[in-house]
Design a protein around this motif. Structure first.
Motif, PDB file in Angstrom:
ATOM      1  N   MET A 184      -5.590 -37.267  17.662  1.00 32.16           N
ATOM      2  CA  MET A 184      -6.528 -36.844  18.597  1.00 32.16           C
ATOM      3  C   MET A 184      -6.087 -37.393  19.866  1.00 32.16           C
ATOM      4  O   MET A 184      -5.516 -38.783  19.886  1.00 32.16           O
ATOM      5  N   GLY A 185      -6.160 -36.608  21.043  1.00 24.37           N
ATOM      6  CA  GLY A 185      -5.870 -37.187  22.340  1.00 24.37           C
ATOM      7  C   GLY A 185      -6.822 -37.982  22.765  1.00 24.37           C
ATOM      8  O   GLY A 185      -7.823 -38.469  22.142  1.00 24.37           O
ATOM      9  N   THR A 186      -6.751 -38.474  24.191  1.00 21.57           N
ATOM     10  CA  THR A 186      -7.556 -39.136  24.762  1.00 21.57           C
ATOM     11  C   THR A 186      -9.018 -38.040  25.001  1.00 21.57           C
ATOM     12  O   THR A 186      -8.905 -36.936  25.473  1.00 21.57           O
ATOM     13  N   ILE A 187     -10.034 -38.805  24.633  1.00 21.61           N
ATOM     14  CA  ILE A 187     -11.436 -38.525  24.695  1.00 21.61           C
ATOM     15  C   ILE A 187     -11.785 -38.608  26.250  1.00 21.61           C
ATOM     16  O   ILE A 187     -11.993 -39.409  26.857  1.00 21.61           O
ATOM     17  N   LYS A 188     -12.279 -37.047  26.911  1.00 19.25           N
ATOM     18  CA  LYS A 188     -12.779 -37.237  28.221  1.00 19.25           C
ATOM     19  C   LYS A 188     -14.317 -37.347  28.026  1.00 19.25           C
ATOM     20  O   LYS A 188     -14.834 -37.361  27.031  1.00 19.25           O
ATOM     21  N   PHE A 189     -14.724 -38.024  29.121  1.00 20.51           N
ATOM     22  CA  PHE A 189     -16.350 -38.150  29.254  1.00 20.51           C
ATOM     23  C   PHE A 189     -17.112 -36.967  28.919  1.00 20.51           C
ATOM     24  O   PHE A 189     -18.111 -36.834  28.114  1.00 20.51           O
ATOM     25  N   GLU A 190     -16.704 -35.683  29.412  1.00 24.51           N
ATOM     26  CA  GLU A 190     -17.516 -34.436  28.877  1.00 24.51           C
ATOM     27  C   GLU A 190     -17.400 -34.363  27.556  1.00 24.51           C
ATOM     28  O   GLU A 190     -18.288 -33.407  27.054  1.00 24.51           O
ATOM     29  N   ASP A 191     -16.415 -34.666  26.831  1.00 22.10           N
ATOM     30  CA  ASP A 191     -16.382 -34.429  25.565  1.00 22.10           C
ATOM     31  C   ASP A 191     -17.196 -35.257  24.729  1.00 22.10           C
ATOM     32  O   ASP A 191     -17.609 -34.844  23.534  1.00 22.10           O
ATOM     33  N   THR A 192     -18.130 -36.076  25.173  1.00 21.29           N
ATOM     34  CA  THR A 192     -18.998 -37.022  24.491  1.00 21.29           C
ATOM     35  C   THR A 192     -20.209 -36.243  23.999  1.00 21.29           C
ATOM     36  O   THR A 192     -20.955 -36.705  23.220  1.00 21.29           O
ATOM     37  N   VAL A 193     -20.426 -34.912  24.750  1.00 19.52           N
ATOM     38  CA  VAL A 193     -21.467 -34.139  24.181  1.00 19.52           C
ATOM     39  C   VAL A 193     -21.101 -33.733  22.995  1.00 19.52           C
ATOM     40  O   VAL A 193     -22.303 -33.124  22.216  1.00 19.52           O
ATOM     41  N   ASN A 194     -20.059 -33.527  22.530  1.00 15.22           N
ATOM     42  CA  ASN A 194     -19.711 -33.326  20.928  1.00 15.22           C
ATOM     43  C   ASN A 194     -19.883 -34.475  19.965  1.00 15.22           C
ATOM     44  O   ASN A 194     -19.190 -34.159  18.684  1.00 15.22           O
ATOM     45  N   LEU A 195     -20.060 -35.494  20.213  1.00 15.05           N
ATOM     46  CA  LEU A 195     -20.606 -36.615  19.468  1.00 15.05           C
ATOM     47  C   LEU A 195     -21.370 -36.575  18.654  1.00 15.05           C
ATOM     48  O   LEU A 195     -22.360 -35.660  18.922  1.00 15.05           O
ATOM     49  N   SER A 196     -21.537 -36.949  17.371  1.00 16.01           N
ATOM     50  CA  SER A 196     -22.795 -36.822  16.506  1.00 16.01           C
ATOM     51  C   SER A 196     -23.818 -37.564  17.063  1.00 16.01           C
ATOM     52  O   SER A 196     -23.570 -38.453  18.071  1.00 16.01           O
ATOM     53  N   ASP A 197     -25.103 -37.271  16.782  1.00 12.13           N
ATOM     54  CA  ASP A 197     -26.139 -37.872  17.594  1.00 12.13           C
ATOM     55  C   ASP A 197     -26.083 -39.420  17.186  1.00 12.13           C
ATOM     56  O   ASP A 197     -26.180 -40.349  18.180  1.00 12.13           O
ATOM     57  N   ASP A 198     -25.691 -39.690  15.916  1.00  9.93           N
ATOM     58  CA  ASP A 198     -25.857 -41.338  15.735  1.00  9.93           C
ATOM     59  C   ASP A 198     -24.488 -41.957  16.318  1.00  9.93           C
ATOM     60  O   ASP A 198     -24.662 -43.054  17.012  1.00  9.93           O
ATOM     61  N   ASP A 199     -23.390 -41.267  16.736  1.00 10.93           N
ATOM     62  CA  ASP A 199     -22.402 -41.686  17.556  1.00 10.93           C
ATOM     63  C   ASP A 199     -22.514 -41.807  18.828  1.00 10.93           C
ATOM     64  O   ASP A 199     -22.341 -42.782  19.632  1.00 10.93           O
ATOM     65  N   LEU A 200     -23.262 -40.917  19.428  1.00  9.48           N
ATOM     66  CA  LEU A 200     -23.623 -40.793  20.852  1.00  9.48           C
ATOM     67  C   LEU A 200     -24.614 -41.741  21.064  1.00  9.48           C
ATOM     68  O   LEU A 200     -24.462 -42.526  22.008  1.00  9.48           O
ATOM     69  N   LEU A 201     -25.694 -42.397  20.090  1.00  7.26           N
ATOM     70  CA  LEU A 201     -26.443 -43.365  20.314  1.00  7.26           C
ATOM     71  C   LEU A 201     -25.947 -44.732  20.344  1.00  7.26           C
ATOM     72  O   LEU A 201     -26.140 -45.641  21.233  1.00  7.26           O
ATOM     73  N   THR A 202     -24.847 -44.858  19.463  1.00  5.78           N
ATOM     74  CA  THR A 202     -24.058 -45.857  19.116  1.00  5.78           C
ATOM     75  C   THR A 202     -23.406 -46.175  20.658  1.00  5.78           C
ATOM     76  O   THR A 202     -23.242 -47.347  21.270  1.00  5.78           O
ATOM     77  N   LEU A 203     -22.917 -45.488  21.165  1.00  6.08           N
ATOM     78  CA  LEU A 203     -22.055 -45.397  22.636  1.00  6.08           C
ATOM     79  C   LEU A 203     -23.133 -45.938  23.694  1.00  6.08           C
ATOM     80  O   LEU A 203     -22.863 -46.524  24.442  1.00  6.08           O
ATOM     81  N   LEU A 204     -24.230 -45.038  23.625  1.00  2.99           N
ATOM     82  CA  LEU A 204     -25.226 -45.395  24.718  1.00  2.99           C
ATOM     83  C   LEU A 204     -25.632 -46.575  24.757  1.00  2.99           C
ATOM     84  O   LEU A 204     -25.969 -47.416  25.776  1.00  2.99           O
ATOM     85  N   LYS A 205     -25.682 -47.335  23.440  1.00  2.35           N
ATOM     86  CA  LYS A 205     -26.284 -48.784  23.489  1.00  2.35           C
ATOM     87  C   LYS A 205     -25.403 -49.532  23.955  1.00  2.35           C
ATOM     88  O   LYS A 205     -25.602 -50.839  24.530  1.00  2.35           O
ATOM     89  N   GLN A 206     -24.101 -49.381  24.124  1.00  2.00           N
ATOM     90  CA  GLN A 206     -23.199 -50.290  24.633  1.00  2.00           C
ATOM     91  C   GLN A 206     -23.023 -50.088  26.003  1.00  2.00           C
ATOM     92  O   GLN A 206     -22.105 -50.644  26.886  1.00  2.00           O
TER      93      GLN A 206
END
Length: 106
Positions: free
Chosen positions: A1-23
């Motif tokens: 997988m290449g570099t993930i752009k900020f706009e790609d975060t909309v495609n994270l799973s709910d759990d992964d997005l929450l984990t990211l947001l907590k950081q």
């Protein structure tokens, strides 16, 4: 997988997005959202937050709108891109679901 752009975060799973947001510091998230296509990202973030959390996020976003400088927004976006790529590399979260968008709140 290449570099993930900020706009790609909309495609994270709910759990992964929450984990990211907590950081993320709130200010970094708000500046990054204001530096991009706000509507899709705002909807996606609100979808994974509690009702009250979404209200606070939207209020803070509106308050930051007048303070956001393009340079600060770009730094925030880069900060999040670095964090999400590090978290995927360390297997703390999975990468974005490729080829499809997760259902977003309307």
């Amino acid at each position: 997988m290449g570099t993930i752009k900020f706009e790609d975060t909309v495609n994270l799973s709910d759990d992964d997005l929450l984990t990211l947001l907590k950081q993320l510091p709130n200010e970094v998230l708000l500046l990054a959202v204001l530096g991009t296509d706000e509507k899709s990202l705002t909807s996606r973030i609100c979808h994974v937050l509690s009702f009250q959390g979404a209200i606070y996020f939207l209020e803070d976003l509106e308050a930051f709108r007048t303070l956001a400088q393009p340079k600060d927004c770009q730094v925030a976006i880069s900060t999040i891109e670095n964090l999400v790529n590090d978290m995927v590399t360390c297997e703390k979260i999975n990468g974005p679901t490729s080829g499809k968008r997760l259902k977003m709140a309307s």
